[in-house]
Design a protein around this motif. Structure first.
Motif, PDB file in Angstrom:
ATOM      1  N   PRO A  91       0.851  -1.189   0.000  1.00  0.00           N
ATOM      2  CA  PRO A  91       0.000   0.000   0.000  1.00  0.00           C
ATOM      3  C   PRO A  91       0.892   1.247   0.000  1.00  0.00           C
ATOM      4  O   PRO A  91       1.984   1.227   0.571  1.00  0.00           O
ATOM      5  CB  PRO A  91      -0.790  -0.089   1.306  1.00  0.00           C
ATOM      6  N   GLY A  92       0.439   2.289  -0.649  1.00  0.00           N
ATOM      7  CA  GLY A  92       1.211   3.526  -0.714  1.00  0.00           C
ATOM      8  C   GLY A  92       2.127   3.603  -1.916  1.00  0.00           C
ATOM      9  O   GLY A  92       2.837   4.597  -2.100  1.00  0.00           O
ATOM     10  N   THR A  93       2.136   2.567  -2.767  1.00  0.00           N
ATOM     11  CA  THR A  93       2.940   2.592  -3.981  1.00  0.00           C
ATOM     12  C   THR A  93       2.379   3.645  -4.929  1.00  0.00           C
ATOM     13  O   THR A  93       1.191   3.644  -5.230  1.00  0.00           O
ATOM     14  CB  THR A  93       2.942   1.218  -4.676  1.00  0.00           C
ATOM     15  N   VAL A  94       3.246   4.540  -5.391  1.00  0.00           N
ATOM     16  CA  VAL A  94       2.843   5.563  -6.356  1.00  0.00           C
ATOM     17  C   VAL A  94       3.432   5.204  -7.705  1.00  0.00           C
ATOM     18  O   VAL A  94       4.626   4.903  -7.813  1.00  0.00           O
ATOM     19  CB  VAL A  94       3.323   6.975  -5.920  1.00  0.00           C
ATOM     20  N   PRO A 116      -3.205  10.645  -0.964  1.00  0.00           N
ATOM     21  CA  PRO A 116      -3.531  10.067   0.346  1.00  0.00           C
ATOM     22  C   PRO A 116      -2.280  10.035   1.222  1.00  0.00           C
ATOM     23  O   PRO A 116      -1.157   9.909   0.705  1.00  0.00           O
ATOM     24  CB  PRO A 116      -3.989   8.645   0.007  1.00  0.00           C
ATOM     25  N   SER A 117      -2.467  10.138   2.523  1.00  0.00           N
ATOM     26  CA  SER A 117      -1.321  10.171   3.436  1.00  0.00           C
ATOM     27  C   SER A 117      -0.487   8.902   3.360  1.00  0.00           C
ATOM     28  O   SER A 117       0.682   8.910   3.732  1.00  0.00           O
ATOM     29  CB  SER A 117      -1.798  10.401   4.875  1.00  0.00           C
ATOM     30  N   ILE A 118      -1.038   7.835   2.854  1.00  0.00           N
ATOM     31  CA  ILE A 118      -0.329   6.562   2.728  1.00  0.00           C
ATOM     32  C   ILE A 118       0.728   6.587   1.611  1.00  0.00           C
ATOM     33  O   ILE A 118       1.610   5.737   1.570  1.00  0.00           O
ATOM     34  CB  ILE A 118      -1.351   5.418   2.489  1.00  0.00           C
ATOM     35  N   ALA A 119       0.646   7.561   0.691  1.00  0.00           N
ATOM     36  CA  ALA A 119       1.592   7.639  -0.445  1.00  0.00           C
ATOM     37  C   ALA A 119       3.027   7.648   0.079  1.00  0.00           C
ATOM     38  O   ALA A 119       3.373   8.450   0.941  1.00  0.00           O
ATOM     39  CB  ALA A 119       1.320   8.877  -1.285  1.00  0.00           C
ATOM     40  N   ASP A 120       3.856   6.760  -0.456  1.00  0.00           N
ATOM     41  CA  ASP A 120       5.208   6.555   0.057  1.00  0.00           C
ATOM     42  C   ASP A 120       6.227   6.811  -1.059  1.00  0.00           C
ATOM     43  O   ASP A 120       6.368   6.005  -1.986  1.00  0.00           O
ATOM     44  CB  ASP A 120       5.326   5.119   0.574  1.00  0.00           C
ATOM     45  N   SER A 121       6.944   7.911  -0.962  1.00  0.00           N
ATOM     46  CA  SER A 121       7.938   8.241  -1.985  1.00  0.00           C
ATOM     47  C   SER A 121       9.043   7.188  -2.066  1.00  0.00           C
ATOM     48  O   SER A 121       9.711   7.067  -3.086  1.00  0.00           O
ATOM     49  CB  SER A 121       8.549   9.623  -1.721  1.00  0.00           C
ATOM     50  N   GLY A 122       9.222   6.404  -1.021  1.00  0.00           N
ATOM     51  CA  GLY A 122      10.212   5.337  -1.027  1.00  0.00           C
ATOM     52  C   GLY A 122       9.830   4.179  -1.941  1.00  0.00           C
ATOM     53  O   GLY A 122      10.649   3.320  -2.228  1.00  0.00           O
ATOM     54  N   LEU A 123       8.574   4.162  -2.392  1.00  0.00           N
ATOM     55  CA  LEU A 123       8.104   3.083  -3.268  1.00  0.00           C
ATOM     56  C   LEU A 123       8.016   3.509  -4.730  1.00  0.00           C
ATOM     57  O   LEU A 123       7.441   2.811  -5.551  1.00  0.00           O
ATOM     58  CB  LEU A 123       6.735   2.579  -2.788  1.00  0.00           C
ATOM     59  N   LEU A 124       8.601   4.663  -5.074  1.00  0.00           N
ATOM     60  CA  LEU A 124       8.632   5.113  -6.470  1.00  0.00           C
ATOM     61  C   LEU A 124       9.650   4.307  -7.263  1.00  0.00           C
ATOM     62  O   LEU A 124      10.691   3.910  -6.728  1.00  0.00           O
ATOM     63  CB  LEU A 124       9.048   6.582  -6.555  1.00  0.00           C
ATOM     64  N   SER A 125       9.382   4.114  -8.542  1.00  0.00           N
ATOM     65  CA  SER A 125      10.377   3.479  -9.409  1.00  0.00           C
ATOM     66  C   SER A 125      11.515   4.470  -9.653  1.00  0.00           C
ATOM     67  O   SER A 125      11.324   5.687  -9.526  1.00  0.00           O
ATOM     68  CB  SER A 125       9.746   3.089 -10.747  1.00  0.00           C
ATOM     69  N   PRO A 126      12.699   3.990 -10.029  1.00  0.00           N
ATOM     70  CA  PRO A 126      13.800   4.915 -10.355  1.00  0.00           C
ATOM     71  C   PRO A 126      13.403   5.914 -11.452  1.00  0.00           C
ATOM     72  O   PRO A 126      13.747   7.089 -11.378  1.00  0.00           O
ATOM     73  CB  PRO A 126      14.928   3.988 -10.818  1.00  0.00           C
TER      74      PRO A 126
END
Length: 190
Positions: free
Chosen positions: A55-58, A158-168
């Motif tokens: 969850p939180g993957t952008v 959404p607050s769950i969005a996680d920049s650590g889960l972005l693709s390169p």
């Protein structure tokens, strides 16, 4: 099926009818003639699917440049997403404006994002499966995007969005104002 025009011209939420009984449901999720009459006169040439485990993957914000602009019909097959469209049509009165809509497998709703828009989404549940039909084939040399967190666009993710889960690739997208400059320069080089 029901078509609901949204505040950005051309963007439409589609909700297929479901025939429910104690076994589950049956739903017609796409009908070419209905889509052409009610939403847009386009032809879909490719269908893509993505699985996001966390969850939180952008994913996004993506688009393809001319002459390979893509319209996308997006639906969530499993889980839920916050789906976003950003108007980047030259001369559009809503240029740079965005809208977001929650798409869920449970609701079965879909989002039509016409050519001329950035598109992206944030997963809201684990193991989210997304499918989208597109109106142009993928072209690596026309693949482009803008930063998902561009403050000039100001998407309320959404607050769950996680920049650590972005693709390169998604980490390297420029801001919208830089994207316009780089596209203009590319067109001048021709």
């Amino acid at each position: 099926m029901k078509a609901n025009a949204l505040p950005l011209a051309g963007v439409v939420e589609i909700t297929p009818d479901r025939h429910v009984d104690d076994r589950g449901y049956f739903s017609e999720t796409f009908r070419d003639r209905w889509f052409r009459d009610e939403v847009a006169r386009v032809t879909f040439v490719q269908e893509n699917q993505s699985l996001s485990r966390a969850p939180g993957t952008v994913r996004g914000l993506h688009f393809q440049t001319a002459p390979f602009e893509q319209g996308k019909l997006v639906r969530c097959l499993s889980g839920a997403i916050f789906d976003v469209a950003v108007d980047i049509r030259e001369g559009s009165p809503s240029y740079g404006r965005w809208l977001g809509l929650t798409l869920t497998a449970e609701a079965g709703n879909q989002l039509w994002v016409p050519p001329g828009f950035l598109h992206g989404f944030c997963t809201l549940t684990p193991d989210t499966l997304v499918s989208y039909k597109v109106t142009q084939y993928y072209s690596p040399s026309h693949d482009a995007g803008a930063a998902w967190d561009d403050p000039d666009i100001g998407i309320a993710w959404p607050s769950i969005a996680d920049s650590g889960l972005l693709s390169p690739k998604d980490r390297r997208h420029p801001r919208l104002r830089e994207l316009v400059t780089s596209l203009d320069a590319a067109m001048e080089r021709g």
